[in-house]
Structures are given as structure tokens and as C-alpha cells.
Write an enzyme that holds these catalytic residues in place. Structure first.
Site, PDB file in Angstrom:
ATOM      1  N   ARG A  96       2.913   7.868  -8.425  1.00  0.00           N
ATOM      2  CA  ARG A  96       2.379   7.519  -7.107  1.00  0.00           C
ATOM      3  C   ARG A  96       3.277   8.070  -6.007  1.00  0.00           C
ATOM      4  O   ARG A  96       2.789   8.527  -4.970  1.00  0.00           O
ATOM      5  CB  ARG A  96       2.228   5.997  -7.005  1.00  0.00           C
ATOM      6  N   LYS A 131       1.682   5.419  -0.424  1.00  0.00           N
ATOM      7  CA  LYS A 131       2.585   4.339  -0.003  1.00  0.00           C
ATOM      8  C   LYS A 131       3.533   4.897   1.059  1.00  0.00           C
ATOM      9  O   LYS A 131       4.678   5.245   0.774  1.00  0.00           O
ATOM     10  CB  LYS A 131       3.339   3.796  -1.222  1.00  0.00           C
ATOM     11  N   GLU A 159      -8.695  -3.761   1.381  1.00  0.00           N
ATOM     12  CA  GLU A 159      -7.579  -4.531   0.823  1.00  0.00           C
ATOM     13  C   GLU A 159      -6.877  -5.284   1.938  1.00  0.00           C
ATOM     14  O   GLU A 159      -7.348  -5.311   3.074  1.00  0.00           O
ATOM     15  CB  GLU A 159      -6.632  -3.618   0.046  1.00  0.00           C
TER      16      GLU A 159
HETATM   17  C1  LIG Z   1       2.300  -1.532  -2.801  1.00  0.00           C
HETATM   18  C2  LIG Z   1       0.923  -1.873  -2.348  1.00  0.00           C
HETATM   19  C3  LIG Z   1       0.020  -2.583  -3.155  1.00  0.00           C
HETATM   20  C4  LIG Z   1       0.403  -3.161  -4.491  1.00  0.00           C
HETATM   21  O1  LIG Z   1       0.711  -2.192  -5.455  1.00  0.00           O
HETATM   22  P1  LIG Z   1       1.527  -2.555  -6.761  1.00  0.00           P
HETATM   23  O2  LIG Z   1       1.735  -1.238  -7.420  1.00  0.00           O
HETATM   24  O3  LIG Z   1       0.673  -3.447  -7.588  1.00  0.00           O
HETATM   25  O4  LIG Z   1       2.771  -3.230  -6.330  1.00  0.00           O
HETATM   26  C5  LIG Z   1      -1.257  -2.799  -2.678  1.00  0.00           C
HETATM   27  N1  LIG Z   1      -1.637  -2.367  -1.457  1.00  0.00           N
HETATM   28  C6  LIG Z   1      -0.797  -1.698  -0.636  1.00  0.00           C
HETATM   29  C7  LIG Z   1      -1.274  -1.262   0.689  1.00  0.00           C
HETATM   30  C8  LIG Z   1       0.501  -1.426  -1.060  1.00  0.00           C
HETATM   31  O5  LIG Z   1       1.325  -0.760  -0.249  1.00  0.00           O
END
Ligand SMILES: *Cc1c(COP(=O)(O)O)cnc(C)c1O
Length: 341
Positions: free
Chosen positions: A82, A184, A220
């Protein structure tokens, strides 16, 4: 190894400096070999790309002690992948995946004294990140970068049981249809701060963002993916190009199908359908799943049958099974548990 004298059960979620961090520098088109260092401060030029144009991305995962006493982390290869995707989208150099996993392994081992014991509920949070470190004043990618990983011990997410959350349907957008919602990047968080501070001031725990183009589908929250359970026990999660692909959510979908024998669907979820679901949860590394009790859409309340006092039954099964896999009480799918020592 002597553990640090820390009150693990009462740790919060905040930064606490540990002994070592990993640092690698990218210059003249290559990464140096990197090192574990003691200095927790970063010194870079005032005109660095990260300061001027927010050229930075990050990851988050945790190390913890399993029932049989090993220090492990969960699917770090997916964090490496990622981060590669985030770097490519932001015109940053990729830190090779095998080196990423090795650096996570090394930095956790170097901070072994800060890895909480089994049963404490606490974990060692691991934060890999990268930023443009050379000066840029015209808008373009930096020439030099730094990749770092620090760790910090954090307390149990649910102190005194999981309290279902109340969520507000936000009037703000999180991500554009062909924007950066699926990586991210720090920039996705900077622009969400006003929305979450406002929501908190109004008494909500989190924001639900809808798709920016039509405002009809669920996306989300600021930092976690949604998972819903239908009244006939199907596990449903929204599909969209502007959602961050949560590793926890992807793992939970496998757990639902392979371990619990449930039907799973990853598809568009119209907000209009939310009132028909039996359970709702938020998925992310920190909490695994946080139950959602209520969603409020401009004064209209959707109260899930699972209520405001505990997790719904399917949410609980998902939570117990995935945390059981993580802690070594339930056999894990191949490659999910990365043993550090
Ligand atoms: C980090 C994150 C998540 C959760 O991801 P994980 O890999 O399960 O920790 C979900 N949504 C956003 C916007 C994120 O930045």
C-alpha cells in the site's frame, strides 16, 4: 530482555518516544542502506517538499506478543504494497517491499523492551512514513526523500468494553472520485480535521462520508472502513475507488467467508439501504472493529438493532475470530502472521 516499566493497561493512544527508529535516505536516484538511530528529531531544510506541498505518505500497523510468547506483526507485506501505491501516486520513490518488511522487523526487535506483554491489550504501534526532504519552490516532486519508521507503545483500544459509536453523516467530502482517497496520504487527513473537530464538538464520534460525486453511496469515515451486516447475516462492505483499502477490512472479509461461513459482498452501498442493516462496524488497525450504534443524518436517526451497549453478534464473532488469529489462539491463513522473534 527486560521490559520497560510501563503501566500497559492504562496507556492511551499517544506518542511516547522509544529507543530506536529506522531511517533511510534517497538521493541521486537510490536509497542508502538505512540505519537504526537514537535521535527522535528530524532536521531538514525549511523549503523541503513535505512542508511546502505536502509530499508525504504513511502507514500504520502494530506489533504485539502472542499467546506463545512470540513478537509478531500482522500482514506487513500489505502495508509495504500500500505504501508503494501511495508513493507512486505522489511521485515519490518506492522503498522496496522486502526492505520495508525487514526494516519493520528490525525496528521492532530494537524496541523489544517496549512491546507490551500478551494479555495486556496494549500493542507497539508502528508508523512507517516518507517525505520529500529536499527543497522545492516551484511545484514539482522533491529530488531527495527520507523513509522512517518509529514505534510507540499504545494502550488497549477498548477500555472497559467496546462502546458503540454515534456517527454523523458529514456535509464535507473526504475524497474526489479520481483523487487520492485510495492512498494513505497525510493530505487526506489535513483536510478532514475541520470536519472531525466540528463533529466532536457536536457530540459525534466520527463522520460518515458519502461519495463526493452523487452523495448517495457510503464511502468511509476519516480513518476506518465500514462493514455492515444484513438481517440475514450477509457481511457487506462498500466498494469505491476513493476508499482507502483497509487491511483489517480485507482480512475480516476473508474471516467472514472462510472461518464463519458467511456470505460476503463488496459492492456499492446506497446510503438509503443503511437503515435496513442489522449491524454496523468500523474497521482499522487500531480497534480491529468498533461497533456503530447510531448514524445521524441531519437530525434523522438510524439506530441499529444491535443497540448502544454492545457489539452486534456477527460483529463480535468477526472481532473475536480476527483477534484470535492475530494473537495465535486460532490458526492463521498462510502468511498473515509475521514472526519478529
Ligand atoms: C489507515 C486507514 C484505514 C484503515 O486501514 P487498516 O489497514 O485496516 O489500518 C481506513 N481508512 C482510512 C482513510 C485510513 O487512512
Amino acid at each position: 530482555m527486560e521490559k520497560k516499566n510501563i503501566d500497559w493497561e492504562n496507556l492511551g493512544f499517544s506518542y511516547q518516544e522509544t529507543a530506536k527508529r529506522f531511517v533511510a535516505n534517497y538521493k541521486n536516484g537510490t536509497w542508502d542502506e538505512g540505519a537504526l538511530i537514537s535521535d527522535a528529531n528530524v532536521t531538514i531544510n525549511e523549503c523541503a517538499g513535505v512542508f511546502q506541498y505536502a509530499q508525504t505518505c504513511f502507514e500504520g500497523l502494530k506489533a504485539y506478543t502472542t499467546e506463545d510468547g512470540h513478537i509478531v506483526c500482522f500482514r506487513p507485506d500489505l502495508n509495504a504494497q500500500r505504501m508503494e501505491d501511495s508513493c507512486k501516486r505522489l511521485e515519490m520513490p518506492v522503498f522496496p517491499k522486502e526492505r520495508f518488511v525487514q526494516a519493520v522487523t528490525d525496528v521492532v526487535a530494537a524496541n523489544e523492551a517496549y512491546v507490551p506483554p500478551y494479555g495486556s491489550g496494549a500493542t507497539l504501534y508502528i508508523r512507517p512514513y516518507m517525505f520529500g526532504s529536499s527543497s522545492v519552490i516551484g511545484v514539482k516532486p522533491a529530488d531527495e526523500y527520507q523513509f522512517r519508521i518509529f514505534t510507540t507503545p499504545v494502550g488497549p483500544y477498548f477500555k472497559g468494553g467496546a462502546k458503540p459509536l454515534t456517527i454523523k453523516v458529514s456535509d464535507f467530502d473526504r475524497a474526489a472520485p479520481h483523487g487520492t482517497g485510495d492512498i494513505k496520504a497525510g493530505l487526506n487527513y489535513a483536510m478532514s480535521l475541520h470536519a472531525i473537530v466540528t463533529a466532536h464538538a457536536e457530540g459525534y464520534d466520527e463522520n460518515m462520508y458519502l461519495d463526493a460525486a452523487t452523495r448517495t453511496n457510503v464511502e468511509e469515515t476519516g480513518g476506518a472502513n465500514f462493514l455492515f451486516v444484513t438481517k440475514d447475516n450477509k457481511v457487506v462492505t462498500p466498494k469505491s475507488n476513493s476508499i482507502l483499502p483497509s487491511i483489517t477490512r480485507r482480512s475480516l472479509m476473508v474471516v467472514a467467508r472462510e472461518y464463519l461461513g458467511l456470505e460476503v459482498e463488496e459492492r456499492e452501498v446506497p446510503f438509503a439501504e443503511v437503515k435496513d442493516f442489522a449491524e454496523c462496524g468500523l474497521c482499522g488497525t487500531a480497534a480491529v472493529i468498533s461497533p456503530v450504534g447510531k448514524i445521524v443524518d441531519h437530525g434523522k436517526e438510524i439506530a441499529f438493532p444491535s443497540g448502544m451497549s454492545e457489539m452486534g453478534p456477527i460483529t463480535k464473532k468477526l472481532y473475536d475470530t480476527l483477534t484470535g488469529i492475530q494473537m495465535g489462539r486460532i490458526e492463521a491463513p498462510a502468511g498473515w502472521i509475521h514472526v519478529i522473534q
